[in-house]
Design a protein around this motif. Structure first.
Motif, PDB file in Angstrom:
ATOM      1  N   ILE A 372    -118.229 -24.393 -12.616  1.00  0.00           N
ATOM      2  CA  ILE A 372    -117.140 -24.287 -13.599  1.00  0.00           C
ATOM      3  C   ILE A 372    -116.704 -25.684 -14.053  1.00  0.00           C
ATOM      4  CG2 ILE A 372    -114.740 -23.555 -13.925  1.00  0.00           C
ATOM      5  CD1 ILE A 372    -115.360 -21.263 -11.878  1.00  0.00           C
ATOM      6  N   ALA A 373    -116.567 -26.615 -13.094  1.00  0.00           N
ATOM      7  CA  ALA A 373    -116.107 -27.969 -13.425  1.00  0.00           C
ATOM      8  C   ALA A 373    -117.083 -28.688 -14.346  1.00  0.00           C
ATOM      9  CB  ALA A 373    -115.903 -28.767 -12.134  1.00  0.00           C
ATOM     10  N   LYS A 374    -118.371 -28.473 -14.146  1.00  0.00           N
ATOM     11  CA  LYS A 374    -119.380 -29.192 -14.932  1.00  0.00           C
ATOM     12  C   LYS A 374    -119.654 -28.536 -16.287  1.00  0.00           C
ATOM     13  CE  LYS A 374    -121.812 -31.116 -10.931  1.00  0.00           C
ATOM     14  NZ  LYS A 374    -123.053 -31.086 -10.122  1.00  0.00           N
ATOM     15  N   GLU A 375    -119.749 -27.214 -16.292  1.00  0.00           N
ATOM     16  CA  GLU A 375    -120.222 -26.521 -17.493  1.00  0.00           C
ATOM     17  C   GLU A 375    -119.103 -25.916 -18.343  1.00  0.00           C
ATOM     18  OE1 GLU A 375    -123.264 -26.724 -18.480  1.00  0.00           O
ATOM     19  OE2 GLU A 375    -123.962 -27.769 -16.683  1.00  0.00           O
ATOM     20  N   ARG A 376    -117.917 -25.791 -17.782  1.00  0.00           N
ATOM     21  CA  ARG A 376    -116.751 -25.296 -18.507  1.00  0.00           C
ATOM     22  C   ARG A 376    -116.979 -23.939 -19.196  1.00  0.00           C
ATOM     23  NH1 ARG A 376    -112.425 -27.730 -16.471  1.00  0.00           N
ATOM     24  NH2 ARG A 376    -112.731 -29.979 -16.329  1.00  0.00           N
ATOM     25  N   PRO A 377    -117.461 -22.931 -18.469  1.00  0.00           N
ATOM     26  CA  PRO A 377    -117.516 -21.596 -19.070  1.00  0.00           C
ATOM     27  C   PRO A 377    -116.106 -21.026 -19.183  1.00  0.00           C
ATOM     28  CG  PRO A 377    -117.985 -21.418 -16.750  1.00  0.00           C
ATOM     29  CD  PRO A 377    -117.832 -22.895 -17.043  1.00  0.00           C
ATOM     30  N   LEU A 378    -115.958 -19.981 -19.956  1.00  0.00           N
ATOM     31  CA  LEU A 378    -114.692 -19.252 -20.012  1.00  0.00           C
ATOM     32  C   LEU A 378    -114.659 -18.340 -18.792  1.00  0.00           C
ATOM     33  CD1 LEU A 378    -112.382 -19.188 -22.113  1.00  0.00           C
ATOM     34  CD2 LEU A 378    -113.407 -17.119 -23.040  1.00  0.00           C
ATOM     35  N   VAL A 379    -113.694 -18.500 -17.917  1.00  0.00           N
ATOM     36  CA  VAL A 379    -113.684 -17.801 -16.626  1.00  0.00           C
ATOM     37  C   VAL A 379    -112.684 -16.642 -16.665  1.00  0.00           C
ATOM     38  CG1 VAL A 379    -113.359 -18.021 -14.135  1.00  0.00           C
ATOM     39  CG2 VAL A 379    -114.302 -19.933 -15.455  1.00  0.00           C
ATOM     40  N   LEU A 380    -113.202 -15.448 -16.393  1.00  0.00           N
ATOM     41  CA  LEU A 380    -112.373 -14.237 -16.370  1.00  0.00           C
ATOM     42  C   LEU A 380    -112.379 -13.664 -14.960  1.00  0.00           C
ATOM     43  CD1 LEU A 380    -113.717 -12.382 -19.554  1.00  0.00           C
ATOM     44  CD2 LEU A 380    -112.037 -14.219 -19.428  1.00  0.00           C
ATOM     45  N   ALA A 381    -111.218 -13.416 -14.403  1.00  0.00           N
ATOM     46  CA  ALA A 381    -111.106 -12.799 -13.079  1.00  0.00           C
ATOM     47  C   ALA A 381    -110.610 -11.370 -13.235  1.00  0.00           C
ATOM     48  CB  ALA A 381    -110.144 -13.595 -12.198  1.00  0.00           C
ATOM     49  N   ASN A 383    -108.610  -8.188 -12.136  1.00  0.00           N
ATOM     50  CA  ASN A 383    -107.402  -7.855 -11.369  1.00  0.00           C
ATOM     51  C   ASN A 383    -106.782  -9.117 -10.765  1.00  0.00           C
ATOM     52  OD1 ASN A 383    -107.531  -5.018 -11.931  1.00  0.00           O
ATOM     53  ND2 ASN A 383    -109.230  -4.885 -10.486  1.00  0.00           N
ATOM     54  N   THR A 384    -106.456  -9.101  -9.467  1.00  0.00           N
ATOM     55  CA  THR A 384    -105.650 -10.197  -8.905  1.00  0.00           C
ATOM     56  C   THR A 384    -106.406 -11.057  -7.895  1.00  0.00           C
ATOM     57  OG1 THR A 384    -104.792  -8.691  -7.216  1.00  0.00           O
ATOM     58  CG2 THR A 384    -103.486  -8.937  -9.227  1.00  0.00           C
ATOM     59  N   GLN A 385    -107.741 -10.891  -7.806  1.00  0.00           N
ATOM     60  CA  GLN A 385    -108.464 -11.669  -6.783  1.00  0.00           C
ATOM     61  C   GLN A 385    -108.348 -13.171  -7.068  1.00  0.00           C
ATOM     62  OE1 GLN A 385    -111.523 -13.435  -6.870  1.00  0.00           O
ATOM     63  NE2 GLN A 385    -112.311 -12.972  -8.916  1.00  0.00           N
ATOM     64  N   THR A 386    -108.248 -13.976  -5.997  1.00  0.00           N
ATOM     65  CA  THR A 386    -107.898 -15.401  -6.147  1.00  0.00           C
ATOM     66  C   THR A 386    -108.802 -16.320  -5.342  1.00  0.00           C
ATOM     67  OG1 THR A 386    -106.273 -15.109  -4.373  1.00  0.00           O
ATOM     68  CG2 THR A 386    -105.463 -14.956  -6.627  1.00  0.00           C
ATOM     69  N   SER A 387    -110.068 -15.977  -5.162  1.00  0.00           N
ATOM     70  CA  SER A 387    -110.951 -16.823  -4.349  1.00  0.00           C
ATOM     71  C   SER A 387    -111.155 -18.199  -4.973  1.00  0.00           C
ATOM     72  CB  SER A 387    -112.308 -16.129  -4.153  1.00  0.00           C
ATOM     73  OG  SER A 387    -112.148 -14.953  -3.397  1.00  0.00           O
ATOM     74  N   VAL A 388    -111.345 -18.230  -6.280  1.00  0.00           N
ATOM     75  CA  VAL A 388    -111.577 -19.492  -6.987  1.00  0.00           C
ATOM     76  C   VAL A 388    -110.228 -20.126  -7.331  1.00  0.00           C
ATOM     77  CG1 VAL A 388    -112.443 -20.427  -9.185  1.00  0.00           C
ATOM     78  CG2 VAL A 388    -113.836 -18.828  -7.863  1.00  0.00           C
ATOM     79  N   LYS A 389    -110.174 -21.472  -7.382  1.00  0.00           N
ATOM     80  CA  LYS A 389    -108.925 -22.174  -7.689  1.00  0.00           C
ATOM     81  C   LYS A 389    -108.277 -21.621  -8.953  1.00  0.00           C
ATOM     82  CE  LYS A 389    -110.435 -26.584  -5.686  1.00  0.00           C
ATOM     83  NZ  LYS A 389    -110.891 -27.961  -6.008  1.00  0.00           N
ATOM     84  N   ALA A 390    -106.974 -21.448  -8.898  1.00  0.00           N
ATOM     85  CA  ALA A 390    -106.238 -20.820 -10.000  1.00  0.00           C
ATOM     86  C   ALA A 390    -106.416 -21.569 -11.310  1.00  0.00           C
ATOM     87  CB  ALA A 390    -104.759 -20.717  -9.645  1.00  0.00           C
ATOM     88  N   GLU A 391    -106.455 -22.903 -11.252  1.00  0.00           N
ATOM     89  CA  GLU A 391    -106.538 -23.689 -12.496  1.00  0.00           C
ATOM     90  C   GLU A 391    -107.902 -23.553 -13.176  1.00  0.00           C
ATOM     91  OE1 GLU A 391    -107.132 -26.666  -9.025  1.00  0.00           O
ATOM     92  OE2 GLU A 391    -105.913 -24.886  -9.477  1.00  0.00           O
ATOM     93  N   MET A 392    -108.864 -22.976 -12.478  1.00  0.00           N
ATOM     94  CA  MET A 392    -110.191 -22.805 -13.068  1.00  0.00           C
ATOM     95  C   MET A 392    -110.361 -21.444 -13.757  1.00  0.00           C
ATOM     96  SD  MET A 392    -112.793 -24.573 -10.351  1.00  0.00           S
ATOM     97  CE  MET A 392    -113.063 -26.344 -10.451  1.00  0.00           C
ATOM     98  N   ILE A 393    -109.383 -20.573 -13.615  1.00  0.00           N
ATOM     99  CA  ILE A 393    -109.450 -19.230 -14.216  1.00  0.00           C
ATOM    100  C   ILE A 393    -108.681 -19.237 -15.534  1.00  0.00           C
ATOM    101  CG2 ILE A 393    -108.841 -16.799 -13.909  1.00  0.00           C
ATOM    102  CD1 ILE A 393    -109.109 -17.254 -10.873  1.00  0.00           C
ATOM    103  N   ASP A 394    -109.339 -18.807 -16.602  1.00  0.00           N
ATOM    104  CA  ASP A 394    -108.709 -18.816 -17.925  1.00  0.00           C
ATOM    105  C   ASP A 394    -107.924 -17.546 -18.222  1.00  0.00           C
ATOM    106  OD1 ASP A 394    -109.864 -21.370 -19.007  1.00  0.00           O
ATOM    107  OD2 ASP A 394    -111.727 -20.306 -18.550  1.00  0.00           O
ATOM    108  N   PHE A 395    -108.454 -16.413 -17.837  1.00  0.00           N
ATOM    109  CA  PHE A 395    -107.799 -15.123 -18.100  1.00  0.00           C
ATOM    110  C   PHE A 395    -107.999 -14.200 -16.909  1.00  0.00           C
ATOM    111  CE2 PHE A 395    -109.067 -16.598 -22.357  1.00  0.00           C
ATOM    112  CZ  PHE A 395    -107.902 -16.409 -23.086  1.00  0.00           C
TER     113      PHE A 395
END
Length: 532
Positions: A372-381, A383-395
């Motif tokens: 995510i840090a290198k390629e900057r995709p649009l990140v969709l999570a 429901n409420t799962q939070t495994s990946v850092k919050a600032e890396m999730i867009d929607f």
């Protein structure tokens, strides 16, 4: 007081009436020692589809092979639906009961009747009595009948020589006061013995049984550990204790408690009969408990699904079980909802990464975050799962009304905007999400369809993964990467459902290429996040 235990009949819905012979022997001994008077050892049936054990047919030959104690009477049950069909009633009875009572181990026949079958089935009593059998009629689903209807049923029964007229709390919705009312209505015309068969949806089975006894009902049903469809019945091990007190007698509970520990309790742990909050709601709203039983045994139905289906059936009615209604009730979005937000401005020509709830996300978290840090995709999570850092999730995406209601407080605390079919959600959910940044993308459900509009979609179901695929597709994303979609075992119905969904999506005209980048069992192209 007559105690009738119907474990091998009512409990057979879990194990196809296939009780081991040594268990049946031990059961007979336990019933004899515990003060039970009548044992209903199974059904008599003309149907033969799929394997069912001996208690599905309870033939004279089978019963003659059992060491039935002399202090127990033997009963079998027949469903009235088999007697009032296309064949003449007497022909059906002759096939089911070829012998008179003098040549049969059966002492009593009970006929289970829905209200609409009662009048047609009553003449069976005359035929059976002529053969020497005791006869009981079990009226099902009388709880929601009018006073006039219940009185009329009693009046019809009074024209026949029945040994006992039962009423069953089929939906588990009765209270002691309701039982008392029905008993008094039946007593208007029926002067013979009355019986009661209770269900434990709301934890009132024993209480209702004893309230009925106090009102003059003398035939009382129960099953060992309450074994029976859905929430089960009044429990024999409790009823015999109450009966012994009222009879001022002593009973030997050791054989009964022994067989419970050895056989029935492990079986209950496996199949899970007995009351729970879902059965409580089904009883409260007059919904057939088989709906809940089917959903609890199907891993596709999570807590939010079961609650949503119960709410739907509460509205449309669910007194009669219809398996097709389960699929319909699970979908929620019947009316057309167009939404108010178009994802194309944000998603067009972007790589989209969907984060599912499977263990693949947490197991490969570091690699995903590096990607995510290198390629900057649009990140969709989802429901409420939070495994990946919050600032890396867009929607975040969510579309299940009951799940949303449960997660509302969590969503309001999470920093990401929420994509959801807001205008289609119940008002209570909309109100709970007030103050949250929301993008309203409409959702409609139509079986077998994937369609992608500017501000809404049509999907084959309301699973959040289908909704996420539709948002990305309507937004004209370049491709979709999927992490945390590990899948289930090959025989798990959730695997079949998900694979069918993905196949339908990938075959749709506007679909976008899918790539799983963490381990998956689903049928789609797969690569490794470590090589991206």
């Amino acid at each position: 007081m007559k105690l009738l235990d119907c474990t091998l009949r009512d409990g057979g819905y879990y194990n196809s009436w296939n009780f081991p012979v040594d268990v049946v022997y031990e059961y007979l001994n336990a019933m004899s020692a515990s003060g039970v008077d009548v044992i209903e050892l199974g059904l008599r049936s003309l149907k033969n589809q799929g394997f069912k054990g001996a208690s599905a047919y309870t033939t004279d030959e089978y019963l003659s092979s059992l060491p039935i104690p002399g202090n127990l009477e033997v009963a079998v049950m027949v469903n009235a639906s088999e007697l009032v069909g296309e064949q003449p009633l007497e022909d059906c009875l002759l096939k089911l009961f070829p012998e008179a009572v003098s040549n049969s181990p059966v002492d009593m026949v009970r006929i289970a009747c829905h209200v609409h079958e009662f009048e047609k089935a009553l003449p069976a009593a005359t035929w059976l009595k002529s053969k020497g059998y005791k006869v009981g009629f079990n009226l099902m689903q009388v709880a929601d009948r009018t006073d006039e209807e219940i009185s009329a049923l009693a009046k019809s029964a009074a024209n026949y020589d029945l040994d006992v007229l039962y009423f069953a709390d089929s939906m588990g919705s009765m209270t002691p006061e309701h039982c008392t009312k029905i008993i008094r209505l039946l007593r208007k015309y029926w002067k013979g013995a009355l019986g009661i068969h209770t269900h434990d949806n709301m934890g009132l089975a024993l209480q209702n049984t004893m309230a009925a006894f106090n009102e003059g009902v003398t035939w009382l049903d129960s099953t060992v550990t309450g074994m029976g469809r859905g929430p089960g019945n009044s429990r024999t091990e409790e009823l015999v204790i109450e009966a012994a007190e009222r009879r001022n007698s002593q009973v030997n509970l050791i054989p009964l408690m022994s067989i419970i520990r050895r056989y029935f309790q492990p079986l209950k742990n496996e199949y899970g009969w007995g009351s729970n909050p879902y059965y409580y709601l089904s009883g409260k709203y007059g919904i057939h408990p088989t709906y809940v039983q089917e959903m609890l045994s199907d891993p596709r139905y999570g807590e939010e699904d079961i609650l949503a289906v119960i709410e739907h059936l509460r509205t449309v009615g669910g007194k009669k079980f219809d398996p097709t209604a389960l699929g319909v009730a699970r979908q929620f979005y019947f009316d057309k909802h167009d939404g108010a937000w178009s994802p194309s401005d944000t998603f067009k020509d972007r790589a989209v990464l969907l984060l599912g709830s499977g263990p693949g996300v947490s197991e490969h978290k570091l690699a995903l975050e590096n990607y995510i840090a290198k390629e900057r995709p649009l990140v969709l999570a989802l429901n409420t799962q939070t495994s990946v850092k919050a600032e890396m999730i867009d929607f975040r995406l969510a579309c299940h009304p009951v799940r949303l209601l449960a997660d509302c407080e969590r969503h309001t605390q999470l920093p990401q905007p929420l994509i959801t079919p807001l205008s289609a959600l119940p008002l209570e959910v909309q109100k709970s999400l007030s103050g949250k940044e929301i993008f309203d993308f409409g959702l409609n459900v139509l079986d077998g369809k994937f369609e992608f509009g500017k501000t809404c979609c049509t999907l084959p179901n309301s699973l959040v993964i289908a909704y996420a695929l539709a948002v990305a597709t309507s937004g004209q994303a370049k491709h979709i990467l999927m992490a945390g979609f590990d899948g289930y075992g090959a025989d798990d119905p959730r695997s079949q459902e998900m694979n069918g969904l993905l196949e339908l999506y990938q075959n749709s005209e506007k679909s976008i290429p899918l790539t799983a980048i963490t381990p998956t069992r689903y049928g789609m192209h797969s690569e490794s996040v470590y090589a991206l």
